[in-house]
Write a protein that holds these residues in place. Structure first.
Motif, mmCIF file in Angstrom:
data_model
loop_
_atom_site.group_PDB
_atom_site.id
_atom_site.type_symbol
_atom_site.label_atom_id
_atom_site.label_comp_id
_atom_site.label_asym_id
_atom_site.label_seq_id
_atom_site.Cartn_x
_atom_site.Cartn_y
_atom_site.Cartn_z
ATOM 1 N N LEU A 20 0.837 -1.203 0.000
ATOM 2 C CA LEU A 20 0.000 0.000 0.000
ATOM 3 C C LEU A 20 0.872 1.254 0.000
ATOM 4 O O LEU A 20 0.619 2.216 -0.735
ATOM 5 C CB LEU A 20 -0.920 -0.016 1.219
ATOM 6 C CG LEU A 20 -1.861 1.185 1.368
ATOM 7 C CD1 LEU A 20 -2.767 1.311 0.147
ATOM 8 C CD2 LEU A 20 -2.697 1.045 2.637
ATOM 9 N N GLU A 21 1.928 1.210 0.807
ATOM 10 C CA GLU A 21 2.846 2.339 0.860
ATOM 11 C C GLU A 21 3.500 2.569 -0.506
ATOM 12 O O GLU A 21 3.667 3.699 -0.949
ATOM 13 C CB GLU A 21 3.913 2.016 1.910
ATOM 14 C CG GLU A 21 4.702 3.186 2.417
ATOM 15 C CD GLU A 21 5.651 2.711 3.499
ATOM 16 O OE1 GLU A 21 5.176 2.266 4.553
ATOM 17 O OE2 GLU A 21 6.872 2.751 3.277
ATOM 18 N N GLN A 22 3.847 1.474 -1.157
ATOM 19 C CA GLN A 22 4.439 1.561 -2.486
ATOM 20 C C GLN A 22 3.473 2.232 -3.466
ATOM 21 O O GLN A 22 3.862 3.095 -4.250
ATOM 22 C CB GLN A 22 4.798 0.136 -2.964
ATOM 23 C CG GLN A 22 5.009 -0.036 -4.458
ATOM 24 C CD GLN A 22 6.381 0.416 -4.911
ATOM 25 O OE1 GLN A 22 7.167 0.938 -4.113
ATOM 26 N NE2 GLN A 22 6.676 0.213 -6.186
ATOM 27 N N LEU A 23 2.196 1.852 -3.407
ATOM 28 C CA LEU A 23 1.214 2.435 -4.326
ATOM 29 C C LEU A 23 1.029 3.932 -4.055
ATOM 30 O O LEU A 23 0.724 4.700 -4.959
ATOM 31 C CB LEU A 23 -0.143 1.724 -4.195
ATOM 32 C CG LEU A 23 -0.205 0.258 -4.628
ATOM 33 C CD1 LEU A 23 -1.645 -0.230 -4.634
ATOM 34 C CD2 LEU A 23 0.412 0.045 -6.003
ATOM 35 N N GLN A 24 1.206 4.321 -2.805
ATOM 36 C CA GLN A 24 0.999 5.726 -2.459
ATOM 37 C C GLN A 24 2.221 6.593 -2.780
ATOM 38 O O GLN A 24 2.089 7.795 -2.987
ATOM 39 C CB GLN A 24 0.674 5.853 -0.961
ATOM 40 C CG GLN A 24 -0.721 5.375 -0.623
ATOM 41 C CD GLN A 24 -0.907 5.138 0.870
ATOM 42 O OE1 GLN A 24 0.048 4.848 1.584
ATOM 43 N NE2 GLN A 24 -2.139 5.226 1.331
ATOM 44 N N THR A 25 3.398 5.989 -2.801
ATOM 45 C CA THR A 25 4.604 6.810 -2.888
ATOM 46 C C THR A 25 5.367 6.675 -4.203
ATOM 47 O O THR A 25 6.096 7.583 -4.588
ATOM 48 C CB THR A 25 5.579 6.460 -1.745
ATOM 49 O OG1 THR A 25 5.812 5.055 -1.758
ATOM 50 C CG2 THR A 25 4.993 6.843 -0.392
ATOM 51 N N ARG A 26 5.210 5.564 -4.882
ATOM 52 C CA ARG A 26 5.923 5.377 -6.140
ATOM 53 C C ARG A 26 5.216 6.139 -7.259
ATOM 54 O O ARG A 26 4.020 5.907 -7.500
ATOM 55 C CB ARG A 26 5.981 3.874 -6.460
ATOM 56 C CG ARG A 26 6.471 3.524 -7.838
ATOM 57 C CD ARG A 26 7.941 3.802 -8.001
ATOM 58 N NE ARG A 26 8.419 3.322 -9.303
ATOM 59 C CZ ARG A 26 9.567 3.678 -9.840
ATOM 60 N NH1 ARG A 26 10.380 4.498 -9.194
ATOM 61 N NH2 ARG A 26 9.934 3.214 -11.013
ATOM 62 N N HIS A 27 5.915 7.036 -7.904
ATOM 63 C CA HIS A 27 5.323 7.821 -8.984
ATOM 64 C C HIS A 27 5.779 7.318 -10.346
ATOM 65 O O HIS A 27 6.955 7.110 -10.569
ATOM 66 C CB HIS A 27 5.706 9.303 -8.855
ATOM 67 C CG HIS A 27 4.916 10.015 -7.796
ATOM 68 N ND1 HIS A 27 5.044 9.730 -6.463
ATOM 69 C CD2 HIS A 27 3.969 10.991 -7.890
ATOM 70 C CE1 HIS A 27 4.211 10.498 -5.765
ATOM 71 N NE2 HIS A 27 3.556 11.272 -6.602
ATOM 72 N N MET A 74 -5.040 -4.256 -5.160
ATOM 73 C CA MET A 74 -4.718 -4.028 -3.745
ATOM 74 C C MET A 74 -5.925 -4.367 -2.857
ATOM 75 O O MET A 74 -5.780 -4.954 -1.781
ATOM 76 C CB MET A 74 -4.299 -2.563 -3.560
ATOM 77 C CG MET A 74 -3.822 -2.207 -2.163
ATOM 78 S SD MET A 74 -2.194 -2.871 -1.771
ATOM 79 C CE MET A 74 -2.532 -3.745 -0.257
ATOM 80 N N GLY A 133 -0.731 4.215 -7.308
ATOM 81 C CA GLY A 133 -1.997 3.888 -6.657
ATOM 82 C C GLY A 133 -3.175 4.674 -7.200
ATOM 83 O O GLY A 133 -4.316 4.417 -6.828
ATOM 84 N N PRO A 163 1.058 9.028 -8.443
ATOM 85 C CA PRO A 163 1.344 7.796 -7.692
ATOM 86 C C PRO A 163 0.685 6.602 -8.397
ATOM 87 O O PRO A 163 -0.434 6.747 -8.914
ATOM 88 C CB PRO A 163 0.709 8.041 -6.319
ATOM 89 C CG PRO A 163 -0.152 9.243 -6.448
ATOM 90 C CD PRO A 163 0.270 9.996 -7.673
ATOM 91 N N GLN A 210 -6.646 2.612 -11.403
ATOM 92 C CA GLN A 210 -7.699 1.758 -10.861
ATOM 93 C C GLN A 210 -7.343 0.269 -10.928
ATOM 94 O O GLN A 210 -7.709 -0.496 -10.037
ATOM 95 C CB GLN A 210 -9.006 2.014 -11.610
ATOM 96 C CG GLN A 210 -10.209 1.416 -10.906
ATOM 97 C CD GLN A 210 -11.476 1.592 -11.705
ATOM 98 O OE1 GLN A 210 -11.488 1.464 -12.929
ATOM 99 N NE2 GLN A 210 -12.562 1.891 -11.016
ATOM 100 N N GLN A 258 -5.426 -0.353 -7.907
ATOM 101 C CA GLN A 258 -6.283 -0.207 -6.722
ATOM 102 C C GLN A 258 -7.090 -1.479 -6.476
ATOM 103 O O GLN A 258 -7.175 -1.978 -5.352
ATOM 104 C CB GLN A 258 -7.260 0.959 -6.905
ATOM 105 C CG GLN A 258 -6.611 2.322 -6.843
ATOM 106 C CD GLN A 258 -7.606 3.436 -7.117
ATOM 107 O OE1 GLN A 258 -8.802 3.199 -7.313
ATOM 108 N NE2 GLN A 258 -7.110 4.659 -7.146
ATOM 109 N N HIS A 259 -7.679 -1.975 -7.544
ATOM 110 C CA HIS A 259 -8.541 -3.144 -7.376
ATOM 111 C C HIS A 259 -7.745 -4.374 -6.955
ATOM 112 O O HIS A 259 -8.213 -5.200 -6.186
ATOM 113 C CB HIS A 259 -9.342 -3.403 -8.655
ATOM 114 C CG HIS A 259 -10.480 -2.427 -8.823
ATOM 115 N ND1 HIS A 259 -11.482 -2.590 -9.744
ATOM 116 C CD2 HIS A 259 -10.772 -1.283 -8.159
ATOM 117 C CE1 HIS A 259 -12.348 -1.579 -9.646
ATOM 118 N NE2 HIS A 259 -11.923 -0.773 -8.698
#
Lengths: 382, 368
Positions: free
Chosen positions: B246-253, B269, B260, B258, B263, B266-267
């Protein structure tokens, strides 16, 4: 509860429910009346309106046990979806005139939510209502309105403020008499299952009394959230899945399947049975937390989409276990109509918020994934 | 794991979590893994004394603990924290060793803090790889069993062997007894293990701690408990992997946002969260049932819990690496370590095998 079903439900209706054969609206109405006489039509309602005062756990078990024993599901629109909103936000007059008839089954309700351009994106609905003296004048179109053709009443979302800053903020909820309101036109939508279960509803200057507004004007979206949040404890339909699983085991047990085919389907059945155990465990955990005062959270979204998947796998396996005679339409006997039944179950992952919408809700609400880029430092946690 | 307000468990959970999350970071634990890889063996000077202080052996071995349904829940808290923290110390094997000794009614054979490891045949309900021959004043034992989790650090080997009449005997054999060959090695996930061979080992009669068919009950119970505690370790690892991803999806651009925000990811995850919730809920329910001992209902739930945990572990392991891209394969980053830990679980407890076992438990033909 089990004894009550066995002694009071018509045996032929019960057999058809178990074998996934059709049950008519009239037969469901008879069962509704039977439950109402026992005081069990709406056990979850407050006692003053005819509920039982049971604990959430007992209510949960009641729903699952009835489904497991082959009782037909009562129409949820009045009992499960509208009633809690009326009890919380309705006027005394509305409660007194509608709740008793919902409880007895005298009134059948339908839900006017979806429109041609508003499905998953429900808040974009366009059906317009304008106040003219002491009446609301409604124009527009609803779609996918289940049993509108047989309904006495509709609870309907309408746009009352087209200029609201957010689409959610200009919506109101109205109660519409479907039998006696000029300008309401119900037209069937035929599905491939050959039954008329759903409809389009057109409003052409249909007028309803101002007193039929639920709660405050432009607050309808908030009430909708209450509607969609109700009865989430039983959302995975564990009892129904258990019943289907048991039936499936019996069908395989007496089928002519042998050798590899039999082994293969039994492996699939064991897989579904195991999956069902985890869905039940999560349902019970949600129930336990609810008993302690937590509202159903994202478990309910998980259970909606996982429960839909299980129901679809079960009806599919029943088709596979039965073999080619499951393809046969409309004939007598337990083997026919099974493919139709499986086809009908596809709707479970579409209605009530599609599986994709459930995933969107969890992604945003639980995981926070649609927020702008986070500045958290990566690698801080192992 | 288990839903209760139990204060002891909460304190224990807090203690283990604080130890693993705050005091020993991933880098420090990984340094221990690397040290072990150079052949130095497990460094028991770092985390191990702290785990002992927390009383994890008492949980398992205390005679009263065996009767106390809560003790299994306490062990599950430790197991889950070890999995989430990717700790390589053999806390779980140590608890199981102490537990079996207590279940067999012979807790006294282990000295304080002595690390006893249970033979894999007992933990997995298989036929033993060892045979015993009575001789004057003792026993002569031969045979081999491979992949004893935690066996590299074992001081005592708890193994079962049948005598010539086929009666099972439980031995507590010192790992340094002449004739015992204990070959230590490291698993891909960093934890230590060993293969154990006995070549006509002549034993002191005191090493025989219990015998007879009554042992079957203790063996069945430890098999049930071990499988569920390993599932708890996996639940912990899944929780860690999901938090990391989850952290990776929020921070990796990538593509200016990001990842994340996409979609499709997201799905996926969400599905990872879903399969963790399902496993967690069912393992907890199976744990509660297992407190009553290994009856049919307990095994039914355990089969469900193991299959669900194996399937969820595999999905989360693979998705964690995939969503981390190349970083998910590196040694320096926890994603790959979670992959390894989760893969160990689902290979030791294969979903297909446990589905078969479930199908045998619940015959589908009993058409009413």
């Amino acid at each position: 509860m089990r004894d009550f079903v066995h002694s009071n439900l018509d045996q032929d209706v019960r057999r058809r429910v178990i074998c996934a054969q059709p049950v008519s609206l009239e037969e469901k109405r008879v069962w509704h009346a039977t439950l109402a006489r026992q005081g069990w039509a709406a056990p979850h309602w407050p006692v003053e309106w005819g509920g039982t005062g049971w604990s959430p756990a007992k209510n949960y078990l009641f729903v699952e046990t009835l489904a497991e024993e082959g009782a037909p599901e009562l129409s949820p629109f009045g009992l499960q979806l509208l009633a809690p909103v009326l009890i919380r936000y309705g006027t005394e007059q509305q409660k007194r005139s509608y709740l008793p008839k919902i409880l007895s089954g005298e009134h059948r309700w339908c839900q006017g939510f979806s429109e041609p351009g508003a499905g998953s994106d429900l808040a974009s609905l366009k059906t317009r209502a304008v106040l003219d003296g002491d009446q609301w004048v409604i124009n527009g179109q609803k779609m996918w309105t289940t049993v509108a053709h047989a309904a006495d009443m509709m609870f309907c979302l309408v746009r009352t403020d087209p200029d609201a800053p957010r689409p959610q903020m200009g919506i109101s909820m109205l109660l519409i008499d479907m039998k006696n309101t000029p300008g309401v036109d119900v037209r069937p939508i035929m599905l491939l299952n050959g039954e008329r279960t759903t409809n389009e509803v057109y409003f052409d200057n249909a007028r309803v009394p101002a007193a039929n507004l639920v709660g405050e004007v432009n607050e309808g979206w908030n009430y909708t959230r209450v509607v969609l949040g109700n009865e989430r404890l039983n959302i995975a339909r564990v009892g129904l899945c258990k019943r289907q699983l048991r039936h499936l085991e019996q069908v395989v047990g007496r089928s002519g399947l042998s050798g590899e085919g039999r082994k293969r389907i039994r492996r699939h059945i064991a897989g579904v049975a195991l999956d069902l155990m985890s869905v039940e465990a999560l349902s019970l955990r949600m129930l336990g937390r609810y008993q302690l005062g937590d509202a159903p959270g994202f478990e309910a979204n998980f259970l909606k989409l996982k429960g839909a998947e299980l129901q679809q796998r079960l009806t599919r396996l029943l088709v596979e276990a039965t073999g080619p005679s499951a393809l046969r339409l409309g004939a007598d006997g337990e083997d026919s109509n099974l493919l139709k039944n499986h086809f009908d179950t596809r709707v479970v992952s579409i209605y009530g918020g599609s599986s994709e919408v459930q995933r969107n809700i969890v992604a945003k609400g639980m995981l926070g994934l649609t927020k702008p880029a986070s500045t958290a430092v990566k690698g801080a946690r192992a | 794991m288990i839903d209760t307000q139990d204060d002891v468990r909460r304190m224990l959970a807090d203690g283990v979590d604080r130890l693993l999350e705050r005091e020993y970071g991933f880098e420090q634990r990984d340094a221990m893994r690397k040290a072990m890889a150079t052949g130095q063996g497990l460094d028991k000077s770092v985390l191990w004394p702290r785990l002992e202080e927390l009383g994890i052996f008492m949980l398992a071995a205390d005679k009263d603990a065996v009767q106390d349904p809560a003790s299994l829940g306490h062990m599950s808290v430790v197991a889950e924290a070890m999995g989430r923290g990717l700790a390589i110390e053999p806390a779980l094997p140590a608890m199981l060793g102490a537990r079996l000794a207590a279940l067999a009614g012979t807790a006294g054979v282990l000295a304080d803090g002595q690390l006893a490891v249970v033979a894999p045949s007992i933990l997995h309900g298989r036929e033993s790889g060892f045979g015993a021959e009575a001789m004057d004043g003792g026993w002569r034992l031969s045979g081999q069993e491979d992949v004893w989790l935690g066996g590299d650090a074992a001081q005592i080997l708890l193994l079962s062997a049948r005598d010539m009449q086929g009666v099972p005997h439980l031995f507590a054999m010192p790992a340094d007894q002449p004739g015992v060959t204990c070959t230590p090695y490291q698993l891909f996930d960093g934890r230590g293990a060993a293969n154990v061979a006995l070549n006509s080992v002549e034993t002191n009669p005191a090493y025989l701690v219990a015998q007879g068919e009554a042992l079957a009950d203790a063996f069945e119970r430890i098999e049930l408990e071990a499988s569920l505690l390993n599932a708890c370790d996996a639940v912990g690892a899944m929780r860690g992997a999901n938090a990391l991803t989850l952290e990776q999806l929020q921070t990796r651009h990538q593509f200016g946002r990001p990842i994340g925000a996409f979609q499709a990811l997201q799905h996926r995850m969400v599905d990872m969260s879903l399969v963790l919730e399902l496993a967690d809920a069912l393992v907890a329910q199976a744990m509660v049932a297992a407190c009553n001992g290994p009856d049919a209902g307990g095994w039914r739930l355990a089969c469900g819990a193991l299959v669900r945990t194996a399937l969820s572990s595999r999905q989360i392991a693979e998705e964690t690496v995939q969503m981390h891209g190349g970083m998910g394969l590196t040694e320096e980053y926890p994603a790959a370590h979670y992959f390894a830990r989760l893969t160990s679980f689902e290979l030791l407890y294969p979903a297909e095998e446990w589905t078969e076992r479930f199908a045998r438990l619940a015959p589908l033909d009993k058409a009413a």
